[in-house]
Enzyme design. Structure first.
Site, PDB file in Angstrom:
ATOM      1  NE  ARG A 123      41.885  50.191  35.248  1.00  0.00           N
ATOM      2  CZ  ARG A 123      41.030  50.293  36.252  1.00  0.00           C
ATOM      3  NH1 ARG A 123      39.836  50.818  36.043  1.00  0.00           N
ATOM      4  NH2 ARG A 123      41.338  49.860  37.464  1.00  0.00           N
ATOM      5  CG  LEU A 349      49.330  49.338  40.696  1.00  0.00           C
ATOM      6  CD1 LEU A 349      50.025  49.709  42.002  1.00  0.00           C
ATOM      7  CD2 LEU A 349      47.837  49.309  40.904  1.00  0.00           C
ATOM      8  CG  HIS A 350      44.386  52.853  36.727  1.00  0.00           C
ATOM      9  ND1 HIS A 350      43.863  53.191  35.495  1.00  0.00           N
ATOM     10  CD2 HIS A 350      43.338  52.845  37.588  1.00  0.00           C
ATOM     11  CE1 HIS A 350      42.565  53.393  35.608  1.00  0.00           C
ATOM     12  NE2 HIS A 350      42.209  53.185  36.860  1.00  0.00           N
ATOM     13  CB  CYS A 351      47.991  50.085  32.647  1.00  0.00           C
ATOM     14  SG  CYS A 351      48.304  51.830  32.343  1.00  0.00           S
ATOM     15  NE  ARG A 352      52.072  47.217  33.950  1.00  0.00           N
ATOM     16  CZ  ARG A 352      53.383  47.085  33.962  1.00  0.00           C
ATOM     17  NH1 ARG A 352      53.934  46.081  34.641  1.00  0.00           N
ATOM     18  NH2 ARG A 352      54.160  47.938  33.318  1.00  0.00           N
TER      19      ARG A 352
END
Length: 425
Positions: A123, A349-352
């Protein structure tokens, strides 16, 4: 000095994929932050008008990296609907394949993009997507705000793999601190300006920050962004990423974390919530602000919207249920999918995971379709009226689509022309 720089870059490259780097800076990286500015390049911008693609638009895939930062069960779930594009070094491709295959991933929907990486935060360093004036989908790159050359090269590797146009804007940023509505509005925390030398600011407190023309002009020229909300990070954490507390859910909806009044950051979080309640969407209407309770700094806003599903990080706590209910209330037409993981308040989750949009060329919009939704209706009239009254700003694209008589000015004559189209006059 040049020898030191080369040796530092080589040390990062040689350690890639073997020594996992943190989401924040290492001690060595803090001493070599100046190397970030050596990684940037600039190309010509895309052909205008340009539109930045939002997370909630149609996606054909997701970008992840091996070694993974997410579970194979999450990868398996996503692989049922979209293509898994996996960044992996040559020597680890077999391991990546076996890990996913053993984890029940649909391997017919997996493509490997070969090359070294430094970390799994796709991300943060992954490509930002635009539609150019020809309707072609392409990548407009930025300079990753970490001195990690392998990660910084990921967008060009993705563009090459997918055979799509690649552009680079040469400004320092990170994907976890950026969100767009898809219609000319974007938002970030203060580091969008404070990490950019040309902005010459250390302002970490204002909501919003005064604009920085260097960054703002790049965003308009390369991404079609004309309204950029840059606010002080209310979390007061080291990462300063907007996805740790907020998220655009649609062109008219925004999700912002909520905490008890006893929480140390209560005032700051409410200040940004009040700010977004006071500004307008691209349609000229107030944002519909949804809140999600995060009393112990749970990363519930750090979710991924992927077509008709929302993947939400949960913590196996009593607060998970109300958080999922908040998503269901805000996004009733979506399937809400909870997933556990090694989540942190500043990294979930969004970061990855990073979405890869549908690469089918998008049609040019007709004159009068000011909000670019492929319909000409009363919403377009409202947009133009608000613009003429000075209530909203337009992107270059919106100005062109509003100028019905193509005289270089948007005024009442253009409004009348749109009304005539709608009424068939």
């Amino acid at each position: 000095m040049s020898i030191i720089i080369v040796m530092t870059f080589l040390s990062v490259i040689l350690c890639a994929d073997t020594n996992e780097l943190p989401i924040g800076f290492t001690e060595g990286e803090l001493k070599n932050k100046n190397l970030i500015y050596d990684m940037g390049t600039r190309t010509d911008p895309p052909i205008g008008p340009v539109r930045n693609i939002a997370e909630y638009e149609p996606m054909q895939g997701v970008l992840i990296r091996y070694p993974f930062g997410i579970s194979t069960s999450l990868i398996a779930s996503m692989s049922e609907d979209v293509i898994i594009y996996c960044l992996v070094s040559n020597n680890l491709q077999n391991s990546a394949y076996n890990s996913m295959n053993n984890g029940g991933v649909n391997m017919n929907n997996v493509e490997f993009i070969l090359g070294s990486t430094d970390s799994y935060w796709t991300r943060d360093y992954g490509p930002w997507w635009v539609v150019d004036g020809n309707g072609d989908v392409g990548v407009v790159d930025f300079t990753y705000n970490r001195p990690r050359p392998n990660d910084n090269q990921a967008p060009s590797k993705v563009a090459n793999h997918l055979n799509v146009p690649y552009y680079s804007a040469d400004f320092v940023s990170t994907g976890g601190n950026y969100m767009t509505d898809g219609f000319g509005i974007a938002a970030s925390t203060h580091i969008a300006y404070t990490e950019q030398d040309e902005c010459n600011t250390s302002n970490e407190y204002s909501v919003p920050l005064p604009g920085c023309s260097y960054v703002d002009d790049i965003l308009e020229e390369y991404y079609g962004i004309n309204t950029y909300h840059v606010v002080a990070d209310p979390n007061n954490e080291y990462i300063d990423h907007i996805d740790c507390w907020g998220k655009f859910l649609s062109p008219t909806k925004i999700l912002i974390r909520e905490v008890p009044i006893s929480h140390s950051q209560y005032d700051e979080i409410e200040e940004v919530a009040d700010y977004f309640s006071s500004v307008l969407t691209s349609e000229g209407t107030p944002w519909e602000v949804f809140r999600i309770n995060t009393p112990n700094d749970q990363p519930y806003t750090n979710s991924l919207i992927l077509n008709n599903k929302v993947y939400v990080p949960i913590m196996n706590s009593s607060w998970d249920g109300p958080a999922l209910e908040a998503y269901e209330a805000a996004m009733p037409d979506y399937i809400i999918e909870p997933f556990t993981g090694s989540w942190q308040p500043t990294d979930a989750l969004h970061c990855r995971v990073k979405g890869i949009p549908d690469l089918t060329p998008m049609p040019q919009f007709d004159l009068g379709d000011v909000n670019m939704d492929n319909q000409i209706n009363v919403l377009d009239i409202v947009n133009v009226v608000n613009y003429v009254l000075g209530l909203v700003d337009f992107t270059t694209s919106q100005s062109q689509l509003s100028d019905m008589n193509e005289d270089g000015t948007v005024n009442i004559l253009d409004i009348i022309s749109i009304v005539n189209i709608i009424t068939g006059s």
